[in-house]
Design an enzyme around this catalytic site. Sequence first.
Site, PDB file in Angstrom:
ATOM      1  N   HIS A 123      15.086 -29.683 -67.045  1.00  0.00           N
ATOM      2  CA  HIS A 123      14.127 -28.931 -67.855  1.00  0.00           C
ATOM      3  C   HIS A 123      13.026 -28.317 -66.997  1.00  0.00           C
ATOM      4  CE1 HIS A 123      14.966 -29.977 -72.276  1.00  0.00           C
ATOM      5  NE2 HIS A 123      16.060 -30.221 -71.564  1.00  0.00           N
ATOM      6  N   VAL A 159      12.717 -23.716 -66.289  1.00  0.00           N
ATOM      7  CA  VAL A 159      11.519 -23.030 -66.799  1.00  0.00           C
ATOM      8  C   VAL A 159      10.558 -22.835 -65.623  1.00  0.00           C
ATOM      9  CG1 VAL A 159       9.605 -23.078 -68.436  1.00  0.00           C
ATOM     10  CG2 VAL A 159      11.792 -24.123 -69.062  1.00  0.00           C
ATOM     11  N   ASP A 208       9.306 -26.512 -59.943  1.00  0.00           N
ATOM     12  CA  ASP A 208       7.928 -26.516 -59.420  1.00  0.00           C
ATOM     13  C   ASP A 208       7.039 -27.563 -60.077  1.00  0.00           C
ATOM     14  OD1 ASP A 208       7.654 -25.487 -61.963  1.00  0.00           O
ATOM     15  OD2 ASP A 208       6.506 -23.711 -61.354  1.00  0.00           O
ATOM     16  N   HIS A 268      25.064 -35.986 -68.519  1.00  0.00           N
ATOM     17  CA  HIS A 268      24.883 -36.627 -69.826  1.00  0.00           C
ATOM     18  C   HIS A 268      25.542 -38.003 -69.872  1.00  0.00           C
ATOM     19  CE1 HIS A 268      24.110 -32.599 -72.157  1.00  0.00           C
ATOM     20  NE2 HIS A 268      23.105 -32.966 -71.370  1.00  0.00           N
ATOM     21  N   THR A 269      26.281 -38.332 -68.843  1.00  0.00           N
ATOM     22  CA  THR A 269      26.916 -39.642 -68.784  1.00  0.00           C
ATOM     23  C   THR A 269      25.894 -40.782 -68.780  1.00  0.00           C
ATOM     24  OG1 THR A 269      28.546 -40.979 -67.588  1.00  0.00           O
ATOM     25  CG2 THR A 269      27.031 -39.687 -66.247  1.00  0.00           C
TER      26      THR A 269
END
Length: 325
Positions: A67, A71, A75, A197-198
Amino acid sequence: MGGRGVMRFLLLVAVVAASATVCASQLSRNHYAAVCPDVETIVRGAVAKKFQQTFITVGALVHLYFHDCFVEGCDASVLIASTANNTAEKDSTANLSLAGDGFDAVIKAKAALDAVPRCRNQVSCADILTMATRDAIALAGGPAYAVELGRLDGLSSTAASVPGKLAPPSSTLDKLTALFASNGLSQTDMIALSGGHTVGLAHCSTFASRLRPTVDPTLSPKFAAQLQSWCPPNVDARTAVPMDTVTPRAFDNQYFKNLQTGMGLLSSDQLFYTDPRSRPTVDAWAKSEAAFDKAFVAAITKMGRVGVKTDASQGNIRHNCAAFN
């Protein structure tokens, strides 16, 4: 930690020491050699301590890193706390599901570095997040790999910058592929990263539409019944279930095996198997964990280069990961 996890964690030191990759964004393996030579050992120790406290740390860091990078680039802008004058990225609707243990792991690793005089305020929060994510994956039995360092922390973080950058779980394969392509990542990279996602968790609300009013036909009936028992109508909004219900505590290729049997938790996961364009990749990685590991390392390394800031005009090294200097 299982035997596989221990072995990979111990091998990590050797792998890291042997690699010296430099990418086009001026990142390098030995970026902190002169100012904080023990940076990776210090971060690894802090993450290991957090991992011992709660396994949720692994999925939380992988989710947080993704995430952040998607976006405004990798940073650490997602770590910034909102103020009276600014609603930051972390408080956007798409980021409300990010688990606090991921943020806490970075904060603790930063504190461990600051406790060493020569390292204090020398390492960016963006690089700490990168290293912490790698270390958590290794601790869960995932692949050991070297990371490129030298990112600066961004100077902006707004909730308004998030929409359109993170795809909802209802996304189509074409929409997902286009989103990843906009970040220089291929469809193969996308499927490999989704394999993270594991070790993740998902709130019931993210897949409720697959259970009611009718059951999604791509779900295994047995799995659907299990999910309905875990997530009944009017379930507590905080309730979350493992995205891999077979080996939820291991970073392995079980995620892909689950897709083959209709046990992908999110519709955006299951479509990788139902769509004939991506199914061969799922089948290949369900068959070979080594092949998945190799693809995952390549993909997360590429993701770590997305939108990085390396010039002083673009960023700095934060004294507090949750606040601008």
